[in-house]
Design a protein around this motif. Structure first.
Motif, PDB file in Angstrom:
ATOM      1  N   ASP A 163      29.538  49.833  37.200  1.00 53.05           N
ATOM      2  CA  ASP A 163      29.727  48.899  38.299  1.00 53.05           C
ATOM      3  C   ASP A 163      31.214  48.575  38.497  1.00 53.05           C
ATOM      4  O   ASP A 163      32.053  48.807  37.625  1.00 53.05           O
ATOM      5  CB  ASP A 163      28.968  47.603  38.030  1.00 53.05           C
ATOM      6  N   TYR A 164      31.489  47.997  39.622  1.00 58.10           N
ATOM      7  CA  TYR A 164      32.821  47.503  39.949  1.00 58.10           C
ATOM      8  C   TYR A 164      32.712  46.002  40.172  1.00 58.10           C
ATOM      9  O   TYR A 164      31.612  45.441  40.257  1.00 58.10           O
ATOM     10  CB  TYR A 164      33.364  48.184  41.204  1.00 58.10           C
ATOM     11  N   ALA A 165      33.849  45.356  40.235  1.00 57.34           N
ATOM     12  CA  ALA A 165      33.888  43.919  40.502  1.00 57.34           C
ATOM     13  C   ALA A 165      34.537  43.688  41.863  1.00 57.34           C
ATOM     14  O   ALA A 165      35.370  44.480  42.321  1.00 57.34           O
ATOM     15  CB  ALA A 165      34.673  43.200  39.414  1.00 57.34           C
ATOM     16  N   CYS A 166      34.150  42.613  42.493  1.00 56.81           N
ATOM     17  CA  CYS A 166      34.728  42.242  43.784  1.00 56.81           C
ATOM     18  C   CYS A 166      35.758  41.141  43.576  1.00 56.81           C
ATOM     19  O   CYS A 166      35.512  40.176  42.836  1.00 56.81           O
ATOM     20  CB  CYS A 166      33.645  41.746  44.740  1.00 56.81           C
ATOM     21  N   ARG A 167      36.928  41.298  44.219  1.00 57.86           N
ATOM     22  CA  ARG A 167      37.975  40.284  44.079  1.00 57.86           C
ATOM     23  C   ARG A 167      37.469  38.946  44.592  1.00 57.86           C
ATOM     24  O   ARG A 167      36.864  38.856  45.659  1.00 57.86           O
ATOM     25  CB  ARG A 167      39.220  40.706  44.853  1.00 57.86           C
ATOM     26  N   GLY A 168      37.666  37.933  43.754  1.00 58.65           N
ATOM     27  CA  GLY A 168      37.276  36.588  44.120  1.00 58.65           C
ATOM     28  C   GLY A 168      35.826  36.261  43.844  1.00 58.65           C
ATOM     29  O   GLY A 168      35.404  35.118  44.031  1.00 58.65           O
ATOM     30  N   GLU A 169      35.028  37.268  43.388  1.00 61.67           N
ATOM     31  CA  GLU A 169      33.616  37.030  43.091  1.00 61.67           C
ATOM     32  C   GLU A 169      33.401  37.083  41.576  1.00 61.67           C
ATOM     33  O   GLU A 169      34.034  37.877  40.867  1.00 61.67           O
ATOM     34  CB  GLU A 169      32.736  38.093  43.759  1.00 61.67           C
ATOM     35  N   LEU A 170      32.501  36.240  41.080  1.00 58.10           N
ATOM     36  CA  LEU A 170      32.200  36.244  39.647  1.00 58.10           C
ATOM     37  C   LEU A 170      31.506  37.551  39.278  1.00 58.10           C
ATOM     38  O   LEU A 170      30.509  37.934  39.887  1.00 58.10           O
ATOM     39  CB  LEU A 170      31.302  35.057  39.282  1.00 58.10           C
ATOM     40  N   PHE A 171      32.072  38.229  38.290  1.00 60.85           N
ATOM     41  CA  PHE A 171      31.467  39.451  37.756  1.00 60.85           C
ATOM     42  C   PHE A 171      30.928  39.136  36.362  1.00 60.85           C
ATOM     43  O   PHE A 171      31.603  38.500  35.547  1.00 60.85           O
ATOM     44  CB  PHE A 171      32.509  40.568  37.668  1.00 60.85           C
ATOM     45  N   TYR A 172      29.712  39.596  36.094  1.00 60.24           N
ATOM     46  CA  TYR A 172      29.108  39.361  34.783  1.00 60.24           C
ATOM     47  C   TYR A 172      28.367  40.626  34.366  1.00 60.24           C
ATOM     48  O   TYR A 172      27.855  41.385  35.198  1.00 60.24           O
ATOM     49  CB  TYR A 172      28.158  38.157  34.829  1.00 60.24           C
ATOM     50  N   TYR A 173      28.312  40.852  33.063  1.00 60.64           N
ATOM     51  CA  TYR A 173      27.616  42.030  32.542  1.00 60.64           C
ATOM     52  C   TYR A 173      27.281  41.789  31.074  1.00 60.64           C
ATOM     53  O   TYR A 173      28.065  41.163  30.347  1.00 60.64           O
ATOM     54  CB  TYR A 173      28.488  43.279  32.680  1.00 60.64           C
ATOM     55  N   ASN A 174      26.134  42.295  30.666  1.00 62.49           N
ATOM     56  CA  ASN A 174      25.692  42.089  29.281  1.00 62.49           C
ATOM     57  C   ASN A 174      26.090  43.286  28.430  1.00 62.49           C
ATOM     58  O   ASN A 174      25.517  44.365  28.547  1.00 62.49           O
ATOM     59  CB  ASN A 174      24.172  41.879  29.234  1.00 62.49           C
ATOM     60  N   LEU A 276      37.381  48.253  34.114  1.00 61.09           N
ATOM     61  CA  LEU A 276      36.701  47.605  35.231  1.00 61.09           C
ATOM     62  C   LEU A 276      37.553  47.777  36.481  1.00 61.09           C
ATOM     63  O   LEU A 276      38.754  47.469  36.474  1.00 61.09           O
ATOM     64  CB  LEU A 276      36.493  46.120  34.941  1.00 61.09           C
ATOM     65  N   LYS A 277      36.935  48.268  37.528  1.00 54.52           N
ATOM     66  CA  LYS A 277      37.627  48.438  38.806  1.00 54.52           C
ATOM     67  C   LYS A 277      37.332  47.252  39.703  1.00 54.52           C
ATOM     68  O   LYS A 277      36.171  46.870  39.860  1.00 54.52           O
ATOM     69  CB  LYS A 277      37.183  49.735  39.481  1.00 54.52           C
ATOM     70  N   VAL A 278      38.394  46.656  40.256  1.00 53.98           N
ATOM     71  CA  VAL A 278      38.258  45.512  41.161  1.00 53.98           C
ATOM     72  C   VAL A 278      38.613  45.986  42.561  1.00 53.98           C
ATOM     73  O   VAL A 278      39.693  46.546  42.785  1.00 53.98           O
ATOM     74  CB  VAL A 278      39.167  44.348  40.735  1.00 53.98           C
ATOM     75  N   ILE A 279      37.696  45.761  43.513  1.00 51.60           N
ATOM     76  CA  ILE A 279      37.890  46.233  44.876  1.00 51.60           C
ATOM     77  C   ILE A 279      37.701  45.067  45.839  1.00 51.60           C
ATOM     78  O   ILE A 279      37.113  44.043  45.486  1.00 51.60           O
ATOM     79  CB  ILE A 279      36.902  47.361  45.227  1.00 51.60           C
ATOM     80  N   PRO A 280      38.203  45.225  47.077  1.00 51.86           N
ATOM     81  CA  PRO A 280      37.909  44.188  48.088  1.00 51.86           C
ATOM     82  C   PRO A 280      36.488  44.364  48.596  1.00 51.86           C
ATOM     83  O   PRO A 280      36.013  45.486  48.805  1.00 51.86           O
ATOM     84  CB  PRO A 280      38.949  44.473  49.184  1.00 51.86           C
ATOM     85  N   CYS A 281      35.784  43.304  48.724  1.00 55.25           N
ATOM     86  CA  CYS A 281      34.395  43.343  49.192  1.00 55.25           C
ATOM     87  C   CYS A 281      34.239  42.365  50.343  1.00 55.25           C
ATOM     88  O   CYS A 281      34.930  41.337  50.415  1.00 55.25           O
ATOM     89  CB  CYS A 281      33.422  42.962  48.080  1.00 55.25           C
ATOM     90  N   SER A 282      33.313  42.697  51.225  1.00 51.67           N
ATOM     91  CA  SER A 282      32.986  41.738  52.267  1.00 51.67           C
ATOM     92  C   SER A 282      32.336  40.523  51.626  1.00 51.67           C
ATOM     93  O   SER A 282      31.708  40.616  50.569  1.00 51.67           O
ATOM     94  CB  SER A 282      32.032  42.379  53.290  1.00 51.67           C
TER      95      SER A 282
END
Length: 727
Positions: A163-174, A276-282
């Motif tokens: 998965d990737y993470a979105c800038r400004g959004e909480l990313f969580y993973y177990n 972890l890759k952080v990308i811009p997301c809508s």
């Protein structure tokens, strides 16, 4: 060209794994995560070398080549969020290794390392990423402690993420792991290891021992601030849950360590590097869920309201859930907080909002089972709605506090069509049948079963056949009373029938006992015969003595008042009857048996020292009884005269008593044959010998006096005495 390709940047991360197999065999595995988009095929190795070291001395124990055995893609948590510019392969290198108990005994333990270069050159939180290598590292304990085998497998950290993470959004993973030994696991962030590999030496022939140089963080980054974010990257110490709300775009590497503890002592560790890759997301708005209080239009207020589900009342509550985003797929789920067991159910689990033809708000009901019982406690239940947004779903949770009293539930009832007489009296050969009926006033499903008190019904032929699909539940008991029941030594059999209902996993059992008394009387048979009676005083066998040439005959008669089948038999103790001139002719039957025994005496009885015959009368019944008689048969000689020869003779020619004679000498008898007659002087000199039992010894001109005779038979029988020659 190939050498240049092998230096290409490709490593996403990975970890080592050591699992106990059996004996001294362990399986060593390297999981290497490969950049499937930017990684070069020339950097995909067919094998990698792992090195094992002793911790205190850094002594190299051995190197082992790990072959590539699997190459597969890592799945996204939400496949709908898959991106073409982010794809990861999982390369598995593995081989069994030996860790002998005689060698791996250092109490400080051992470590394994694999070194390989290089990392992705676009990583944005470390210096010179394209020239930075990775050291895969784990520690394991000695395989023997305090003289005993110490078995341990390293914790397995999984799953990896694509998965990737979105800038400004909480990313969580177990990233939480599992440990087959049940050891306690503790997680922490660590600085990834670079080690000794580099772009100029991307695949060392073997790993070097510690220390391994760490990667170099860029300015502002550190072990506790690995990814720029608010908050920055963290990991749950006991859960392994990763969380970050990234504030910058880019690709970021991070490192975690999982330590395992047994009895509060650290025994090993595993490291994993990943990125972890952080990308811009809508923008993805949060969905919302509302819980409506029963019988009202009021919205449930967490922390203030408590649902009270009463017996006989409506046990369903209304839910409304929505999402501002267009064409959003929503899914409802539940998570119990302080209880386990059966959960309530949704009438609608998922649906779409804000799409053509779709509603703006979805409705559902959450219905609790009628038997749900919180036993006076307040249970907490999280009601969760999640959307299908990328990279990870957004959620809204309402924590519902509730109490619940179950609807009244009566236990099942149990009846039979058996004779109410207690106990049922049955005889041998009777067929006992009756029905067992189970009923439940609440129409709960019923299970009928049969058991026996201190016995197994099947062992005595009792059957219990349940008729499927009947309401009330019905089963047929059937038992043909036979010898199996009588032979078991019991006369009273208590059959235990049960009807079991399980409303809401609460087991309710009703029991009914049907006792059955077996009426069985068996009189022992009686044996009469013309055999000689046993000596009751000495409790010895009977004895029959007969001379050679005679015949002995006896009759035996067995009677049984129960008319059981009788069998008369005779067996020789260590011999066959016919071989010694014996015969036994039985006529067996129900209630009576007769037989004739015959013996023609022969020397066989003498040779064997007597013949013992066992006579038996056995009845055929459930508990058979046997009468036995033992008779000893002996042969005796018919010569009953006492051997007492004359002890003086006068060989003077007057024709009176001129010879020493033995007219009463015992005759030859069944192997006891005269061997010799010898006469000795008083000084022991043999003066006469003969084998003729018709003895006429005239003294042989010997002087008057006392002489001695010795008579010997072939069976070592001897007679000694004196004879006097008178003048």
């Amino acid at each position: 060209m190939l050498a240049r390709l092998s230096q290409a940047t490709h490593i996403v991360g990975g970890e080592l794994d050591l699992q106990y197999k059996s004996g001294s065999t362990y399986t060593l595995t390297l999981n290497l995560y490969f950049d499937a988009v930017n990684g070069s095929a020339g950097a995909l190795d067919n094998e990698l070398t792992a090195s094992v070291f002793e911790k205190t001395t850094n002594k190299r124990m051995f190197n082992v080549s790990l072959p590539l055995v699997n190459n597969s893609f890592v799945s996204y948590t939400n496949p709908a969020c898959t991106r073409n510019d982010l794809s990861t392969r999982r390369l598995v290198y593995t081989r069994d290794v030996q860790l002998p108990a005689a060698t791996y005994i250092n109490p400080t333990g051992y470590y394994v390392a694999v070194e390989r270069c290089c990392r992705n050159n676009v990583i944005g939180n470390i210096a010179n990423p394209g020239g930075a290598g990775q050291t895969f590292y784990l520690e394991f304990p000695a395989v023997v402690r305090n003289g005993k085998a110490f078995v341990n497998s390293t914790p397995r950290i999984f799953p990896p993420l694509s998965d990737y993470a979105c800038r400004g959004e909480l990313f969580y993973y177990n990233f939480g792991g599992q440990d087959v030994d049940g050891d306690s696991l503790v997680y922490e962030l660590v600085t990834p290891l670079n080690g000794h590999s580099s772009s100029g030496n991307s695949k060392p022939s073997q790993a070097e021992p510690v220390p391994y140089d760490p990667i170099t963080w860029l300015s502002g980054r550190s072990e506790q601030n690995q990814i720029p974010g608010t908050p920055t990257l963290s990991i749950g110490r006991t859960t392994g849950r990763l969380e970050v709300r990234p504030t910058q775009l880019g690709l970021f590497v991070f490192g975690i360590k999982c330590s395992e503890y047994r009895n509060k002592e650290k025994i090993g560790e595993v490291r994993r590097d990943f990125q972890l890759k952080v990308i811009p997301c809508s923008t993805n708005a949060d969905p919302t869920v509302q819980v409506i209080m029963p019988n009202t239009r009021n919205t449930y207020q967490p922390g203030r309201d408590t649902l009270k589900l009463q017996a006989g009342s409506n046990r369903c509550i209304n839910l409304r859930f929505t999402d501002p985003d267009p064409a959003s797929n929503l899914t409802m789920s539940l998570s119990p907080v302080n209880f386990t067991g059966v959960l309530p159910t949704f009438t609608t689990v998922r649906g779409m909002v804000h799409a053509p033809g779709a509603p703006d708000t979805l409705v559902s009901q959450l219905c609790f089972p009628t038997c749900f019982d919180t036993k006076g406690k307040v249970y907490l239940l999280d009601v969760i709605v999640a959307d299908d947004g990328c990279s990870l779903p957004k959620r809204d949770t309402v924590r519902v506090a509730f109490t619940s009293k179950p609807d009244p539930n009566s236990g099942p009832t149990l009846t039979t069509t058996a004779d109410p007489t207690t106990p049922l009296r049955v005889r041998l050969g009777d067929l006992v049948t009756f029905d067992v009926i189970g009923n439940d006033p609440d129409n709960d499903p019923i299970t009928l079963a049969m058991a026996g008190r201190d016995f197994t019904p099947a062992n005595i032929g009792a059957q219990f056949t349940v008729t499927p699909g009947t309401n009330p539940s019905r089963a047929r008991f059937s038992w043909r009373v036979d010898c199996a029941a009588v032979a078991a030594g019991k006369t009273l059999y208590e059959f235990v029938f049960t009807a079991t209902a399980t409303p809401c996993t609460e087991r309710q059992v009703t029991t009914l006992v049907v006792p059955m008394q077996i009426e069985y009387v068996n009189a022992p048979p009686v044996l009469a015969s013309t055999l000689p009676p046993i000596d009751l005083a000495t409790n010895t066998v009977s004895v029959v003595r007969r001379p050679l040439g005679s015949t002995y005959e006896a009759t035996l008669t067995g009677l049984d008042s129960d008319q059981d089948a009788l069998v008369l038999a005779a067996t020789g103790n260590g011999f066959d009857l016919a071989e010694v001139g014996m015969s036994f002719v039985p006529v067996n039957g129900k209630g009576q048996a007769t037989a004739t025994f015959r013996w023609d005496p022969s020397c066989e009885a003498v040779t064997r020292g007597g013949l013992e015959v066992n006579f038996t009368l056995r009845e055929t019944s459930c508990v058979p009884k046997t009468i036995s008689r033992t008779v000893r048969f002996e042969v005796f000689s018919t010569d009953t005269l006492t051997f007492l020869p004359a002890n003086i003779f006068t060989p003077n020619g007057d024709k009176k008593n001129d010879f020493f004679e033995l007219p009463s000498l015992p005759p030859d008898f069944c192997g006891s044959l005269l061997s010799s007659i010898k006469i000795f002087s008083r000084w022991g000199n043999e003066v006469y010998r003969t084998t003729n039992r018709d003895l006429h010894w005239d003294g042989g001109g010997l002087p008057a006096g006392v002489y001695y005779y010795l008579i010997e038979y072939t069976d070592k029988k001897r007679f000694r005495g004196t004879v006097t020659i008178a003048p």
